[in-house]
Enzyme design. Structure first.
Site, PDB file in Angstrom:
ATOM      1  N   MET A 127      59.908   7.939  76.167  1.00 15.75           N
ATOM      2  CA  MET A 127      59.642   7.237  77.429  1.00 15.75           C
ATOM      3  C   MET A 127      58.591   6.139  77.264  1.00 15.75           C
ATOM      4  O   MET A 127      58.212   5.494  78.245  1.00 15.75           O
ATOM      5  CB  MET A 127      59.167   8.251  78.476  1.00 15.75           C
ATOM      6  CG  MET A 127      60.234   9.221  78.937  1.00 15.75           C
ATOM      7  SD  MET A 127      61.537   8.388  79.871  1.00 15.75           S
ATOM      8  CE  MET A 127      60.637   7.912  81.341  1.00 15.75           C
ATOM      9  N   HIS A 128      58.101   5.915  76.063  1.00 18.75           N
ATOM     10  CA  HIS A 128      57.069   4.908  75.808  1.00 18.75           C
ATOM     11  C   HIS A 128      57.464   3.534  76.369  1.00 18.75           C
ATOM     12  O   HIS A 128      56.656   2.822  76.971  1.00 18.75           O
ATOM     13  CB  HIS A 128      56.832   4.822  74.295  1.00 18.75           C
ATOM     14  CG  HIS A 128      55.794   3.828  73.892  1.00 18.75           C
ATOM     15  ND1 HIS A 128      56.112   2.543  73.519  1.00 18.75           N
ATOM     16  CD2 HIS A 128      54.444   3.929  73.807  1.00 18.75           C
ATOM     17  CE1 HIS A 128      54.999   1.883  73.215  1.00 18.75           C
ATOM     18  NE2 HIS A 128      53.969   2.711  73.375  1.00 18.75           N
TER      19      HIS A 128
END
Length: 513
Positions: A127-128
């Site tokens: 999810m960075h």
């Protein structure tokens, strides 16, 4: 094989109409995904130069990644306000020894007109990507809203490497090289910087009449209705449309002592930065002379610090209340204000909302804000000679302020005497244009009350003939001839023939602005 043309992207033909020769643009870029960044940076710089931005006015700084862009952009904008002729690393308080990308080694003095933030985010397995994209987007938006300096969002958010390469113009897939979005960002920066209008500050102590005069000139309210207006609270910003597409960024600053103190302390750099014109209003009947002069001098010093090239106009207002010789009172006040300004050039007018003096002052002020006013005057003189006119005057349609004249107008003249000739002809009043403005505005207001619309005016008198008619969508022209053999129909025909040329001149004026 058919080719599909995308409709996405900025209209570069429109953006190319802006002149970037006087602009100073900052670029902050991330160093992640360096090959893509290099292509985007080159595309941005090439477009800026193509739009007229001088290479020495393009300042480039790098940061490790896209997450650092908002902070670096904010530091670059803030640093440019207080430093000049220093290295770009010093400008942001950072060390830039690791970047292999091109970087300017020094910056010219002055603040930035726009900053472009360039980065590349490519989605991975975590999810960075989502977190960084959202944080950077909001961060850059906040920087431009807080600073008032346009920040161009040059961050690619691609789902894979191929998408990013195509958007940098270096794609290798079936879709070809793609389009370099850096070109779009460069064009957007020039357009936004050109539209980021320098404020026109309207300042003075509370009760001096600032809001009333603004209402009379720009809202077309008659003077007898201004008593209903309340005091301005803090800073009231108005984008006043003038000549169609020329926008005056008018800041009406509340004059209560609390606000004045804030303007000159905590808000000093915000209020007085990048100002185009300061209009300072004095109530001629004010009993607090020392405090008035104190605020006036502090405002001038703040302007000198943050906007040294700004023009300064001082209006000694409510001259209608003066008992005795108005000219003597005005000249004494004018001398006092010029001496208090020290070495700062100021132009002083005596004004009242009850006569043409207000139109005289504001016509001179606005004349200085119109980029090609001398060109308009030149063509009015040519037009006047072609139709044997004694005088030709151009008025702005909404405000009816004088824009230009075929006769020679002394733009520095502030003589309060209405009998002083403007062009050396003793039989002609120096305030005749402004009296016309006042009379026509009053007549237009009367027409609106009777649900009629003012269109044109003709006067045939023993000494002269005058025709007032629409010239362009945003102007009226008044033609005065002394030759009794010239018919008004001929004058109207000449106006119609001149209309396309003046529409073209007005379009040029708006592009320059």
């Amino acid at each position: 094989m058919s080719t599909v043309t995308s409709i996405k992207g900025i209209d570069l033909s429109y953006s190319s109409s802006f002149d970037g020769s006087s602009l100073r643009i900052g670029i902050v870029h991330a160093r992640w995904n360096a090959p893509i960044i290099e292509a985007l940076l080159q595309g941005t710089r090439d477009k800026l130069v193509q739009c007229g931005v001088k290479s020495q006015n393009i300042v480039v700084q790098s940061v490790p990644g896209s997450f650092e862009l908002p902070f670096a952009t904010k530091k670059m904008i803030a640093g440019s306000h207080v430093q000049a002729n220093v290295g770009t690393a010093d400008l942001m308080g950072m060390v830039d020894s690791t970047s292999s990308l091109p970087t300017e080694v020094s910056i010219p003095s002055g603040s930035f007109d726009a900053v472009i933030a360039i980065g590349v985010l490519i989605k991975g397995a975590t999810m960075h990507f989502e977190y960084i994209s959202e944080a950077v987007t909001h961060g850059l938006m906040n920087v431009q809203l807080e600073s008032g300096v346009p920040v161009i969002f040059g961050v690619l958010t691609a789902l894979n490497e191929e998408q990013a390469l195509e958007r940098a113009g270096i794609g290798k897939g079936a879709n070809g090289k793609g389009h370099n979005h850096g070109e779009d960002w460069g064009a957007a920066a020039v357009e936004m910087a050109s539209n980021n209008l320098a404020p026109v500050l309207l300042m003075g102590k509370s009760g001096s009449g600032k809001t009333s005069m603004r209402s009379v000139i720009f809202s077309n309210n008659p003077a007898n209705l201004t008593s209903r207006l309340g005091a301005t609270i803090d800073v009231e910003q108005n984008h006043v449309r003038f000549l169609g597409d020329l926008i005056l960024n008018l800041w009406d600053c509340g004059g209560q002592e609390t606000f004045m103190d804030h303007y000159l302390t905590s808000q000093r750099s915000t209020i007085f930065r990048q100002v185009g014109v300061l209009i300072y209003v004095f109530d001629v009947e004010s009993r607090d002379r020392e405090m008035d002069l104190k605020y006036y001098q502090e405002c001038l010093q703040s302007l000198k610090t943050f906007s040294p090239d700004a023009g300064v106009f001082v209006l000694v207002h409510k001259m209608d209340l003066v008992r005795g010789d108005k000219v003597t009172v005005f000249n004494k006040k004018k001398l006092e204000l010029e001496e208090a300004a020290n070495d700062i050039p100021v132009t002083v007018f005596g004004t009242s909302i009850w006569d043409e003096s207000l139109y005289r002052a504001w016509s001179r002020i606005v004349h200085n804000l119109i980029p090609n006013a001398p060109v308009l005057a030149k063509h009015l003189a040519i037009f006047g000679e072609a139709c044997s006119a004694r005088e030709v005057v151009l008025f702005e349609r909404t405000t009816f302020l004088v824009i230009a004249s075929s006769a020679s107008i002394d733009q520095s003249s502030t003589d309060l005497s209405s009998g002083t000739p403007a062009d050396g002809h003793s039989s002609m009043l120096g305030t005749r244009y402004e009296r016309t403005s006042e009379l026509i505005k009053s007549f237009k207001h009367s027409c609106s009350r009777s649900r009629a619309e003012f269109q044109s005016l003709e006067m045939e008198l023993p000494g002269y003939t005058a025709v007032l008619d629409e010239l362009t969508r945003n102007t009226y022209i008044m033609v005065i001839v002394h030759d009794p053999t010239i018919e008004t129909a001929a004058i109207r025909m000449n106006i119609a023939l001149a209309r396309p040329k003046f529409e073209e001149l007005q379009a040029d004026n708006n592009n320059v602005a």
